[in-house]
Each structure stands twice: as structure tokens, then as C-alpha cells.
Design an enzyme around this catalytic site. Structure first.
Site, PDB file in Angstrom:
ATOM      1  N   ARG A   1      23.381 -41.363  -0.251  1.00 50.15           N
ATOM      2  CA  ARG A   1      22.870 -40.192  -0.997  1.00 50.15           C
ATOM      3  C   ARG A   1      22.811 -40.491  -2.492  1.00 50.15           C
ATOM      4  NH1 ARG A   1      20.013 -36.265   0.517  1.00 50.15           N
ATOM      5  NH2 ARG A   1      21.408 -35.795   2.261  1.00 50.15           N
TER       6      ARG A   1
ATOM      7  N   GLN B   1      13.680 -38.073   9.890  1.00 49.48           N
ATOM      8  CA  GLN B   1      13.403 -37.703   8.497  1.00 49.48           C
ATOM      9  C   GLN B   1      13.415 -38.945   7.599  1.00 49.48           C
ATOM     10  OE1 GLN B   1      13.076 -34.775   6.624  1.00 49.48           O
ATOM     11  NE2 GLN B   1      14.429 -34.883   4.851  1.00 49.48           N
TER      12      GLN B   1
ATOM     13  N   ARG C   1      15.485 -46.789   5.273  1.00 45.25           N
ATOM     14  CA  ARG C   1      16.629 -46.488   4.404  1.00 45.25           C
ATOM     15  C   ARG C   1      17.963 -46.645   5.121  1.00 45.25           C
ATOM     16  NH1 ARG C   1      17.265 -39.953   3.426  1.00 45.25           N
ATOM     17  NH2 ARG C   1      16.938 -39.271   5.561  1.00 45.25           N
TER      18      ARG C   1
ATOM     19  N   HIS D   1      12.395 -42.637  -3.323  1.00 40.81           N
ATOM     20  CA  HIS D   1      13.050 -41.314  -3.419  1.00 40.81           C
ATOM     21  C   HIS D   1      14.082 -41.334  -4.571  1.00 40.81           C
ATOM     22  CE1 HIS D   1      15.173 -37.736  -2.226  1.00 40.81           C
ATOM     23  NE2 HIS D   1      14.581 -37.631  -1.067  1.00 40.81           N
TER      24      HIS D   1
ATOM     25  N   ASP E   1      11.058 -28.111  -3.919  1.00 46.32           N
ATOM     26  CA  ASP E   1      10.737 -29.193  -2.980  1.00 46.32           C
ATOM     27  C   ASP E   1       9.217 -29.223  -2.826  1.00 46.32           C
ATOM     28  OD1 ASP E   1      10.644 -31.074  -1.018  1.00 46.32           O
ATOM     29  OD2 ASP E   1      12.009 -30.068   0.369  1.00 46.32           O
TER      30      ASP E   1
ATOM     31  N   GLU F   1       9.828 -38.451  -7.080  1.00 51.42           N
ATOM     32  CA  GLU F   1       9.626 -39.540  -6.129  1.00 51.42           C
ATOM     33  C   GLU F   1       8.165 -39.990  -6.105  1.00 51.42           C
ATOM     34  OE1 GLU F   1      11.082 -37.837  -2.432  1.00 51.42           O
ATOM     35  OE2 GLU F   1      12.403 -36.538  -3.577  1.00 51.42           O
TER      36      GLU F   1
END
Ligand SMILES: O=P(O)(O)OC[C@H]1O[C@H](O)[C@H](O)[C@@H](O)[C@@H]1O
Length: 316
Positions: A68, A86, A91, A169, A214, A273
Site C-alpha cells: 500500500r 482489482q 503488482r 498508481h 476517485d 496515476e
């Protein structure tokens, strides 16, 4: 792992939980850390040793959870825009160091850099039935700029094309989210993830923050700036091959719902991002796509409406 210059250093060492990481150092003191897990940048420090990226104090550095913070790579899917997990699987895979990458057109001799590569395993091909080579170069420039270049090649032997969406991101560290503004996205269309991805048009003012956001801004300029008034710092993003820009802050309620994110940490981060989301990239076998992100952090004494990122850079 040679870098072509003795003023810069590249070191492979152990990070949190014994995970492999690469540290890039530049002679004036700036540095970058990249975990092989996720091919993820987790630290970018300027020549005063100040951290410029946000990583949660609750980040879990353990597979299969993605780390994170820093710069997770979303591939082959951004968000929930498709049938995969997701943000795709890049990642939370362990990348390798690419010891013999195909050459780049530009000379990298004055930079510290590392080349990573991700290829799908048989298990990966069960969930996304495509063969690819994803090469990521992370480079630290002499002035402390951070550059990421992704080269994704379709290596399917069955003649089939594939399509993907993508994002760097990036979690920026900010002093206080309510003191931050983003310039370069005003008047653009965006898809609002908080309103079933419906399309809206942004108003004329720079973007400021007072609640959860978002949004996927579409067809954005190649330069975007994040102005942190309290820190007197401006981040300048330059991107290439990445038309969209996602802006995300979970705010208090979502922050509390995330196990790997502190309740109040939303105040000190902002994700902007560089992405390709609205129009997926399609590659035929043998074709390669390139997506590049360049980040600078410059001191700013900013007056509203005056930002020209080039001037900010030149005056620093
Ligand atoms: O929690 P994650 O899977 O890392 O996703 C974190 C965030 O990433 C992006 O910014 C998306 O637009 C958000 O909808 C999502 O909440």
C-alpha cells in the site's frame, strides 16, 4: 547492473520481511527503492533525504497483498474495468532483474537505473491466457527526477492479439490534503468511479480536496502538477503513452475500511496515476507498447493560476 557512471550506485539488498529490493543512489543524495515484489517503487527521496512518496505505516510487505503505497503497477487491468482481480496481477508478482534488456534509444549513462522484467507463469496464463514480456526501467536522474518506462510486448505464439489497461498508481506524500491543488485537469471529462463510472466534465478551477475522490480524467495533457502549499513543493508529472489520469483519495470512511491503511493517513497522501484506461491498448504478436512517467519535485512559492511547470522547473 552496471550504470555506466561511478557517481551513481545500484545496490541489491533485503527489504522488509526479507523481500529483495534495489536501491538507486545519486551522488547529490537522492535515492529510489524498488521492490522486486510488484516491481514496485516504494521510496523516492530528494537530495535532502525527504521522502516524496507515501507508503502506509500499515502496508503489508507480504504476498499476495500488494504493497500500500509507492508506485504499484496496475496491469493487465486497471481497477475493476475487466474480469481480472482489482488492478490486475503485476503488482503482486515477483519480478526479476533483467540483465540484458533491449537497448533504449536514449543514452542513460548519467542515471542510476535498474531494469526489471515480468513474464507470466503457467498459473498466470490460466487467468489471462496471453504470453507477454513486461520490461520496466526505473531510473533516477542527476537532478533527482524519477523516471519509469514500461515496455510491454505481446509474445503470443498462437497469433492472438491482447488488450490491457494500465496505470502507474503513484501515491504522493503531501503535507495536508486540504492544502493541495492539482493543475492540468480542469475542464476535462472524467469517469467518476463513485458514480458508477458515469462521465462528467470538470469545472474550470484547479482541483482541490475536501472529500473522497476517485475520478479517471480522460485525454489529459502530458504535464500535470500537484501543488503542496504547506510544503512549498510542486510535483510535476510528465507522461507519454498514457492519455488518462486517475485521481484518488479514500478520505476518512474508506480509510477506516482498509486494513493496510491508517485511519488518518488519507490526509497525507494523494494518488495521481498516469494511466491508459478508457481506451485499452491492443497489441498483436510481436508488437510492443511503451508508457513513460517522469516525476520531478521542485520547490514552489506558488500564486494561484500562474503555474507553468516548465517555469517552475527552470526557476528551481
Ligand atoms: O485498494 P486498491 O485495490 O489498491 O485500490 C485503491 C484505489 O485505486 C484506484 O485509485 C481506484 O480508482 C480506486 O477505486 C481504488 O480504491
Amino acid at each position: 547492473m552496471a550504470t555506466g557512471s561511478d557517481r551513481v550506485a545500484v545496490e541489491l539488498c533485503k527489504g522488509i520481511n526479507g523481500l529483495d529490493k534495489v536501491v538507486l543512489r545519486e551522488s547529490r543524495g537522492s535515492s529510489v527503492e524498488v521492490y522486486l515484489y510488484g516491481g514496485q517503487v516504494t521510496s523516492w527521496k530528494n537530495d535532502h533525504g525527504e521522502e516524496l512518496l507515501f507508503v502506509s505505516s500499515k502496508a503489508i510487505f507480504k504476498p499476495p497483498k500488494a504493497i500500500r503505497g509507492g508506485i504499484p503497477i496496475c496491469f493487465p487491468q486497471f481497477g475493476s474495468h475487466g474480469g481480472l482481480e482489482q488492478h490486475g496481477f503485476a503488482r503482486n508478482r515477483v519480478w526479476s532483474i533483467d540483465t540484458d534488456p533491449p537497448p533504449f534509444p536514449t543514452v542513460s549513462s548519467n542515471k542510476a537505473f535498474i531494469d526489471l522484467i515480468l513474464k507470466p507463469t503457467e498459473e498466470d496464463m490460466k487467468i489471462w491466457p496471453h504470453s507477454f514480456e513486461f520490461r520496466l526501467r526505473v531510473a533516477l536522474g542527476p537532478g533527482g527526477d524519477l523516471m519509469l518506462t514500461s515496455r510491454i510486448r505481446n509474445t503470443n505464439a498462437d497469433g492472438k492479439p491482447f488488450s490491457f489497461t494500465f496505470a502507474y498508481h503513484t501515491y504522493f506524500s503531501v503535507s495536508d490534503i486540504s492544502e493541495v491543488r492539482v493543475e492540468g485537469l480542469e475542464t476535462l471529462d472524467y469517469l467518476d468511479n463513485l458514480q458508477s463510472k458515469e462521465r462528467f466534465t470538470e469545472q474550470g478551477d484547479a482541483i482541490t480536496f475536501e472529500s473522497e475522490i476517485d475520478k479517471i480524467y480522460l485525454s489529459t495533457p502530458t504535464k500535470i502538477a500537484i501543488l503542496d502549499h504547506e510544503k512549498k513543493r510542486t510535483f510535476v508529472l510528465r507522461k507519454d503513452g498514457l492519455p488518462d489520469a486517475v485521481v484518488w483519495n479514500p478520505w476518512d470512511r474508506k480509510a477506516k475500511a482498509m486494513a493496510d491503511f491508517g485511519d488518518d493517513e488519507y490526509k497525507h497522501m494523494l494518488c495521481v496515476e498516469a494511466a491508459a484506461v478508457e481506451k485499452p491498448i491492443t497489441l498483436k504478436p510481436g508488437e510492443e507498447w511503451r508508457g513513460r512517467l517522469e516525476l520531478s519535485a521542485v520547490p514552489s512559492s506558488y500564486c494561484s493560476g500562474q503555474l507553468d511547470p516548465r517555469k517552475v522547473l527552470l526557476s528551481s
